[in-house]
Write an enzyme that holds these catalytic residues in place. Structure first.
Site, PDB file in Angstrom:
ATOM      1  N   SER A 179       0.865  -1.179   0.000  1.00 52.23           N
ATOM      2  CA  SER A 179       0.000   0.000   0.000  1.00 52.23           C
ATOM      3  C   SER A 179       0.901   1.229   0.000  1.00 52.23           C
ATOM      4  CB  SER A 179      -0.887  -0.033   1.256  1.00 52.23           C
ATOM      5  OG  SER A 179      -1.604   1.166   1.387  1.00 52.23           O
ATOM      6  N   LYS A 226      -1.235  -1.186  -4.432  1.00 57.10           N
ATOM      7  CA  LYS A 226      -2.360  -0.326  -4.083  1.00 57.10           C
ATOM      8  C   LYS A 226      -1.823   1.085  -3.896  1.00 57.10           C
ATOM      9  CE  LYS A 226      -4.619   0.087   0.465  1.00 57.10           C
ATOM     10  NZ  LYS A 226      -5.422  -0.633   1.471  1.00 57.10           N
ATOM     11  N   LYS A 241      -2.770   5.025  -2.760  1.00 53.66           N
ATOM     12  CA  LYS A 241      -3.741   5.877  -2.087  1.00 53.66           C
ATOM     13  C   LYS A 241      -4.089   7.036  -3.011  1.00 53.66           C
ATOM     14  CE  LYS A 241      -3.893   3.811   1.974  1.00 53.66           C
ATOM     15  NZ  LYS A 241      -5.149   3.353   2.593  1.00 53.66           N
ATOM     16  N   ASP A 254      -7.024   3.187  -3.287  1.00 52.40           N
ATOM     17  CA  ASP A 254      -7.753   3.284  -2.009  1.00 52.40           C
ATOM     18  C   ASP A 254      -7.978   4.757  -1.696  1.00 52.40           C
ATOM     19  OD1 ASP A 254      -8.816   3.084   0.529  1.00 52.40           O
ATOM     20  OD2 ASP A 254      -7.122   1.977   1.410  1.00 52.40           O
ATOM     21  N   GLU A 313     -11.021   0.917  -3.470  1.00 55.97           N
ATOM     22  CA  GLU A 313     -11.349   0.677  -2.067  1.00 55.97           C
ATOM     23  C   GLU A 313     -11.954   1.928  -1.436  1.00 55.97           C
ATOM     24  OE1 GLU A 313      -7.951  -0.967  -0.043  1.00 55.97           O
ATOM     25  OE2 GLU A 313      -8.785  -0.683   1.943  1.00 55.97           O
ATOM     26  N   ASP A 362     -13.771  -1.155   3.027  1.00 58.49           N
ATOM     27  CA  ASP A 362     -12.861  -1.280   4.163  1.00 58.49           C
ATOM     28  C   ASP A 362     -13.578  -0.682   5.380  1.00 58.49           C
ATOM     29  OD1 ASP A 362     -10.879  -0.833   6.103  1.00 58.49           O
ATOM     30  OD2 ASP A 362      -9.416   0.029   4.744  1.00 58.49           O
ATOM     31  N   LYS A 387      -9.998  -6.426   8.068  1.00 55.50           N
ATOM     32  CA  LYS A 387      -8.977  -6.098   9.065  1.00 55.50           C
ATOM     33  C   LYS A 387      -9.563  -6.559  10.394  1.00 55.50           C
ATOM     34  CE  LYS A 387      -7.363  -1.908   6.727  1.00 55.50           C
ATOM     35  NZ  LYS A 387      -7.448  -0.417   6.705  1.00 55.50           N
ATOM     36  N   GLY A 446      -4.166  -4.016   6.205  1.00 52.49           N
ATOM     37  CA  GLY A 446      -3.146  -3.736   7.212  1.00 52.49           C
ATOM     38  C   GLY A 446      -3.378  -2.378   7.838  1.00 52.49           C
TER      39      GLY A 446
HETATM   40  O1  OSB Z   1      -7.056   2.127   4.388  1.00 55.75           O
HETATM   41  O2  OSB Z   1      -6.032   0.296   4.283  1.00 55.75           O
HETATM   42  C1  OSB Z   1      -6.106   1.436   4.726  1.00 55.75           C
HETATM   43  C2  OSB Z   1      -3.020   2.201   6.863  1.00 55.75           C
HETATM   44  C3  OSB Z   1      -3.588   2.935   7.862  1.00 55.75           C
HETATM   45  C4  OSB Z   1      -4.934   3.208   7.823  1.00 55.75           C
HETATM   46  C5  OSB Z   1      -5.717   2.734   6.775  1.00 55.75           C
HETATM   47  C6  OSB Z   1      -5.156   1.976   5.761  1.00 55.75           C
HETATM   48  C7  OSB Z   1      -3.774   1.732   5.790  1.00 55.75           C
HETATM   49  C8  OSB Z   1      -3.061   1.016   4.754  1.00 55.75           C
HETATM   50  C9  OSB Z   1      -1.733   0.407   5.134  1.00 55.75           C
HETATM   51  O3  OSB Z   1      -3.422   0.953   3.611  1.00 55.75           O
HETATM   52  C10 OSB Z   1      -1.623  -1.038   4.864  1.00 55.75           C
HETATM   53  C11 OSB Z   1      -0.372  -1.609   5.488  1.00 55.75           C
HETATM   54  O4  OSB Z   1      -0.360  -1.907   6.694  1.00 55.75           O
HETATM   55  O5  OSB Z   1       0.615  -1.758   4.749  1.00 55.75           O
HETATM   56 MG    MG Z   2      -8.307   1.007   3.118  1.00 50.53          MG
END
Ligand code: OSB
Ligand code: MG
Length: 383
Positions: free
Chosen positions: A139, A165, A167, A193, A218, A243, A267, A295
């Site tokens: 991510s 992925k 952001k 995401d 996402e 999510d 999660k 995560g």
């Molecule tokens: O939206 O998935 C998410 C990290 C913190 C809060 C929200 C998200 C995330 C990540 C990180 O996408 C995923 C990771 O732990 O590598």
């Molecule tokens: Mg997410």
């Protein structure tokens, strides 16, 4: 096998990320992580991690609210009780306590880890896991420019990640993802995401992502917007993955019933632990909905719990389960989490419990506060 928790030590550690992680709702440079060390009356020990963030931007919970909830309302429910099975813990924590899923999950997952430890079996197998390797994705946070994003995505691709992925947020979306698709080609599994950054009125703009063949987008809209996600999904070819919206088995059922999304990111912290995670997993498996394990920038302890969960059969898409070195100069477990050349993380099946050793000296060095919770007075049978 019954569990009898005698003592829970809460610790807050500070762990600096190698680089700041930016999502649409906030940025984090140094994690404040709450760890739980649970000790059974027979001396068995298990560790778990509360995934609540520093700020209430991803969910209402933070490390500080979780600490309070665990100390005041939740730990007293399990301390000194005879727990017949970890599958029973979640329901008991829900009685009279609304929300606080991440706080509940930390305790509930600790009970599962303790059960695995006492049985002498890997957590994966106690949960019903069947895989010995799990495909890994990365991510990547929001970058300053499309070029900077391409650079990071290319590095991730070269390392063998099975899914990339990125952001996104308004102003850093179509142009950014287009640049990555152009640079890495059609074969790479790419997704975006949004962490709730859009409104239904952005539907036309989001449809510009459709030609990029993302495996999913996402959480484009707000957490409570199941109906609007359904309206958006009807206007997008790209599958929506939820999510933040999925906080229970019931919400997953709602998503499926409303066609508000076609994929779920599970999660365990967000849904209150492993029992709800397994419930969502099983429901999705019956309904033909793929799931993957998300995560929360966990330390190696939280990651161990996630990897165990991701070994269940319907976790058919790569999870956000990057190796330790992607986040930290040094993790708090041995061995650290790694990924093989095929982008797979290995489920530790040769050790009982969470399958990694906690580096207690390092944890002590990083600890900024701790609190031991013990039973005061007597308590009968759980719940
Ligand atoms: O939206 O998935 C998410 C990290 C913190 C809060 C929200 C998200 C995330 C990540 C990180 O996408 C995923 C990771 O732990 O590598
Ligand atoms: Mg997410």
């Amino acid at each position: 096998m019954t569990i009898h928790i005698e003592r829970i030590v809460l610790r807050e550690i500070r762990l600096a990320l190698k680089e700041p992680f930016r999502i649409s709702s906030g940025v984090v440079s140094e994690r404040r992580i709450c760890l739980l060390e649970l000790t059974d009356a027979d001396g068995a020990v298990a560790w778990s991690e509360c995934v609540a963030g520093e700020q209430p931007n991803y969910s209402a919970e933070t490390i500080d609210t979780a600490w309070l909830a665990i100390r005041e309302w939740l730990a007293p429910r399990v301390l000194g009780c005879t727990i017949e099975a970890p599958a029973r813990v979640a329901a008991s924590l829900d009685v009279g306590v609304c929300g606080h899923n991440m706080a509940k999950a930390a305790l509930e997952m600790g009970c599962w880890a303790l059960e695995a430890q006492i049985r002498g079996e890997p957590l994966s197998r106690v949960l019903g896991g069947v895989r010995d390797r799990v495909p890994t994705g990365i991510s990547i946070g929001i970058q300053a420019s499309p070029d900077a994003l391409v650079q990071r995505a290319r590095a991730a691709f070269d390392q063998g990640y099975r899914k990339i992925k990125v952001k996104i947020q308004p102003g850093a979306d179509v142009e950014y993802v287009t640049a990555v698709r152009g640079a890495l080609g059609d074969a790479v599994h790419l997704m975006a995401d949004a962490n709730s950054a859009y409104r239904l009125s952005d539907a036309e703009h989001l449809a510009e992502l459709d030609p990029l063949d993302l495996i999913m987008i996402e959480q484009p809209l707000s957490r409570d917007d199941l109906v609007r996600h359904a309206q958006l999904q009807r206007r997008l070819r790209t599958p929506i993955c939820l999510d933040e919206s999925i906080t229970s088995v019931d919400r997953a059922e709602d998503m499926i019933e409303l066609a508000a999304g076609r994929i779920i990111n599970i999660k365990p912290g967000r849904v209150g632990g492993f029992s709800a995670s397994k419930g969502i997993h099983d429901l999705c498996e019956r309904s033909g909905i793929p799931v993957w394990c998300g995560g929360m920038l966990e330390s190696g302890i939280g990651r161990a719990h996630n990897v165990a969960l991701a070994s269940l059969s319907n976790f058919s898409l790569p999870g956000d389960l990057s190796p330790s070195a992607r986040y930290w100069e040094r993790d708090i477990v041995t061995p650290e989490w790694t990924m093989d050349a095929e982008g797979m993380v290995h489920v530790p099946l040769n050790r009982p419990g969470i399958g990694v050793e906690v580096d207690i000296g390092r944890v002590d060095d990083l600890t900024v506060r701790s609190e031991a919770l013990e039973l005061t007075g007597s308590r009968a049978v759980f719940p």
